[in-house]
Enzyme design. Structure first.
Site, PDB file in Angstrom:
ATOM      1  N   ASN A   1      12.693  -1.464  17.713  1.00 55.98           N
ATOM      2  CA  ASN A   1      11.656  -2.231  18.410  1.00 55.98           C
ATOM      3  C   ASN A   1      12.027  -3.696  18.607  1.00 55.98           C
ATOM      4  O   ASN A   1      11.640  -4.311  19.599  1.00 55.98           O
ATOM      5  CB  ASN A   1      10.338  -2.135  17.645  1.00 55.98           C
ATOM      6  CG  ASN A   1       9.683  -0.772  17.800  1.00 55.98           C
ATOM      7  OD1 ASN A   1       9.956  -0.046  18.756  1.00 55.98           O
ATOM      8  ND2 ASN A   1       8.831  -0.403  16.859  1.00 55.98           N
TER       9      ASN A   1
ATOM     10  N   ASP B   1      21.469  -2.793  13.212  1.00 56.63           N
ATOM     11  CA  ASP B   1      22.343  -3.960  13.330  1.00 56.63           C
ATOM     12  C   ASP B   1      23.796  -3.556  13.529  1.00 56.63           C
ATOM     13  O   ASP B   1      24.538  -4.201  14.274  1.00 56.63           O
ATOM     14  CB  ASP B   1      22.193  -4.864  12.107  1.00 56.63           C
ATOM     15  CG  ASP B   1      22.363  -4.106  10.796  1.00 56.63           C
ATOM     16  OD1 ASP B   1      22.416  -2.864  10.821  1.00 56.63           O
ATOM     17  OD2 ASP B   1      22.432  -4.770   9.742  1.00 56.63           O
TER      18      ASP B   1
END
Length: 764
Positions: free
Chosen positions: A566, A677
């Site tokens: 998100n 990430d």
């Protein structure tokens, strides 16, 4: 004994000794404070411009504002469409500081007056620059070729033996004139441009009075001048206003019969050019109630003729900064405004501002003195008391021993001599005189002893952590915040190519982490370059933004699905191109945020952040089990920047992350609820083939306060999951990290100190 004899015998030497001791302790505390600032607040040089020379009068700078009217002006960083340059996205205030003045050493720039040219792009600006070599104001000039987004220094264009400021420029009969404030000369002088904008010569003396901040407007067939008069005592507190009028600019100027038309009230002294808006004259004035030049107030002139004058205050509608002293460039003072209507019908204005109160260096010393001097006095008082009354406890002990009765003979054990009893008494005296303690030290271990020990164990293992968890989290967070904020150097914004910009912070959180989120918002909203904070709310009932202590606009974006993806979702409502992605449990000083932001602006295509990692091997992966940050520093190479504290280009990164090319990657992240990430690094390495895609910033201080909450953002068996992620992402993107690693640079701060794996690397 009378008072004089008391002083001569004992009290006076004691008082002198205490005062000298207090002075010595105070000096020692000053040295400790200076050493603490040097050791704990050390940081590399701020930006590529030299810092402006310090001046107790302030750190004034100049900003640009635009809007549909002079009463709806917005700072340049909020103007739509956005005003961008090759070094700033968007350009942010201040657009002009004393660092731009290159021909003389300047301490600040203030009192800006604009002169827009008919082409709508070229704008000349005249201002006061205080010269450090004689601590006197001169008139400087700058020019903008892009409608006020950037200004280039032209030079000092007017210098007199006396102080000059407030360079009111105007045009009359096709000729440019300037009326600067030079009241120390005792005259109000009119200068004519011999070669605009660089050369000015004296045309004539308008008034033989020490006039302050003359502000002219042509209205009703006459020239009107609003000004203050140095000869009037109340003019020193911005509380005096006079009016002069004339049939022509160079004619005879007559004082208004009501002079002074305002006296002993704030909002009297002029604060810029009067404007005519919707067939009404408006005057801007200074409010110096809190400190000199505290703010600008607007007044609508209702009656203005040769016999009467009347005005009423109207809202200026200026949004003041909430970031506080020492942060926002105009957070404490703004005392001048010059507004013009452009050929397009829109308005543009220049305003000056300061982040400190007047005489701020003196007040800094007074505040430090107010803390250290009482502390030194208390230490001196305690030391003197111990010295003078050190024998008191010994005396009381002797009295107590003399009053203690000897034990009765019936209590002596059989065969125990008086000599042995004396030895036991000496032992008790050395240990303590409490009968309860005697019973604890002698005798068998009983059930009561075991219960007591078990109770102490429960207290230490369960009750104390429970108490800290439920009652001490916020105090601990507050202590960390205070240390980070006050022992990390000034949080100054850093200019790149002479320009400032703004960033947006994006943080992902949910209801189980509101404690850390509140501290997070309060801290980072008071960093100079932060323009807004967006909270990506993944789960639960979102908090009320009004209850968050935020100094910048705060938006909570509630997500329909709880997903680690998100935070990378494209969002057209994000104000700035630069997005600082932060986990809500990472606390760093604002000075580190500013350094990282400046570093990213040189290479906006890179993921620039504060957590570096290295993946190695033919298919690059983690070769460390624990302590991966220490492993990375020891190796001196990195090829991963964790997104939990990183700067990203929202236009480049968010589009790439939500592209069709990355559909499989997003689905993978949702499946493992982790590794978003890592996916970002593989994706950008794939897109930027042959170019560096990551950039490390060495923090001075960094605290992970996640241990104050029991909830993590990601879940699962952390190490093995991320190990599998690296292998699967390499297959998705063709192994883009292979043979790509970059040497670590520590920004002049040295290699971090790392402890055992459970402790990690220390940035304190």
């Amino acid at each position: 004994m009378n008072f004089s004899s008391l002083l001569s015998t004992r009290a006076l030497p004691t008082i002198i000794s205490v005062v000298l001791l207090c002075a010595c302790i105070y000096g020692f505390l000053e040295i400790l404070a200076a050493m603490g600032v040097w050791l704990l607040a050390q940081k590399p040089a701020q930006g590529e411009h030299p810092r402006c020379l310090p001046d107790n009068e302030g750190t004034w700078a100049i900003g640009m504002f635009m809007g549909k009217s002079p009463f709806s002006l917005q700072p340049i960083e909020l103007v739509k469409p956005r005003v961008n340059t090759p070094s700033a996205w968007p350009v942010a205030n201040p657009v002009y500081t004393c660092a731009h003045v290159t021909d003389v050493p300047s301490t600040f720039v203030a009192d800006p007056f604009l002169w827009p040219m008919p082409d709508g792009k070229t704008i000349h600006m005249f201002y006061e620059t205080k010269t450090h070599r004689n601590m006197q104001g001169d008139i400087g000039a700058a020019v903008s070729k892009d409608g006020g987004a950037t200004f280039q220094h032209v030079g000092v264009v007017l210098d007199e033996p006396w102080h000059l400021s407030y360079p009111f420029v105007l045009e009359e009969g096709g000729q440019m004139y300037m009326i600067p404030e030079g009241s120390k000369s005792g005259q109000l002088r009119l200068y004519r441009a011999q070669s605009f904008p660089t050369k000015w010569i004296l045309d004539q003396v308008l008034i033989e009075e020490p006039i302050i901040d003359a502000s002219l407007v042509k209205w009703g067939g006459k020239w009107w001048m609003f000004a203050s008069n140095r000869n009037v005592k109340t003019s020193k507190g911005c509380r005096e206003l006079e009016i002069w009028y004339s049939d022509s600019l160079k004619g005879t100027w007559k004082p208004h019969p009501m002079n002074p038309v305002k006296q002993r009230v704030q909002g009297a002294r002029c604060a810029g050019r009067p404007v005519v808006y919707r067939n009404q004259v408006y005057r801007f004035a200074q409010d110096c109630g809190y400190t000199y030049g505290h703010k600008v107030r607007a007044f609508q002139v209702g009656v203005l003729n040769t016999t009467h004058f009347m005005e009423r205050e109207v809202p200026l509608n200026f949004q003041e900064s909430k970031q506080g002293e020492g942060v926002a460039w105009n957070g404490v003072r703004y005392h001048h405004m010059d507004a013009h209507q452009l050929p397009s019908g829109n308005w543009i204005a220049a305003m000056d501002g300061d982040k400190y109160v007047s005489d701020y260096l003196t007040w800094d010393y007074v505040r430090r003195l107010a803390v250290l001097l009482p502390l030194a006095g208390a230490i001196a008082a305690v030391a003197t008391t111990i010295y003078l009354f050190g024998g008191l406890s010994a005396t009381l002990g002797a009295v107590g021993r003399s009053l203690r009765p000897a034990p009765p003979a019936s209590l002596h054990r059989d065969g125990e001599s008086s000599k042995s009893m004396s030895k036991r008494s000496a032992v008790w005296s050395s240990v303590g005189s409490s009968p309860l303690l005697r019973r604890r030290l002698v005798g068998p271990v009983t059930v009561q002893h075991c219960v007591l020990a078990l109770g102490l164990l429960v207290l230490l293992v369960w009750v104390l952590p429970w108490f800290i968890w439920n009652f001490c989290r916020m105090p601990i967070l507050s202590a960390i915040m205070y240390y980070v904020r006050h022992w990390s150097g000034p949080p100054d914004a850093i200019a790149v190519d002479g320009q400032f910009s703004k960033l947006s912070i994006m943080v992902m959180s949910y209801e189980a982490r509101t404690v850390t989120l509140q501290a997070f918002v309060k801290h980072y909203s008071r960093c100079a370059s932060v323009g807004e904070i967006i909270v990506v709310w993944n789960k639960g009932t979102p908090p009320d933004p009004a209850r968050m202590d935020s100094a910048v606009p705060l938006r909570i974006r509630v997500e329909a699905k709880n997903s680690m993806n998100n935070r990378f979702r494209p969002d057209p409502e994000i104000l700035n191109r630069a997005v600082l992605m932060l986990d809500d449990d990472i606390i760093m000083p604002c000075s580190d945020v500013e350094r990282g932001f400046a570093k990213w602006r040189h290479h906006p295509e890179r993921i620039t952040g504060y957590y570096a990692r290295i993946l190695e091997g033919p298919i690059p992966q983690y070769l460390c089990i624990h302590g991966c940050e220490k492993y990375t520093f020891d190796l001196g190479l990195y090829n991963i920047i964790l997104a939990g504290a990183s700067f990203l280009d929202r236009e480049l990164v968010f589009e790439a992350y939500y592209s069709e090319e990355n559909t499989a990657g997003r689905e993978y992240v949702d499946q493992v609820f982790n590794c978003d990430d890592l996916l970002l690094n593989y994706l950008m390495a794939h897109r930027l083939k042959g170019a560096q895609y990551v950039q490390y910033v060495r923090p001075t201080k960094r605290f992970d306060v996640g241990k104050l909450t029991s909830k993590r953002l990601s879940t699962g068996n952390f190490g093995p999951v991320r190990h599998r992620c690296t292998q699967d992402f390499a297959k998705m993107f063709g192994n883009p990290l292979k043979d790509r690693a970059y040497p670590l640079e520590y920004d002049g701060l040295g290699k971090p100190t790392c402890g055992p794996s459970w402790l990690g690397c220390l940035f304190v």
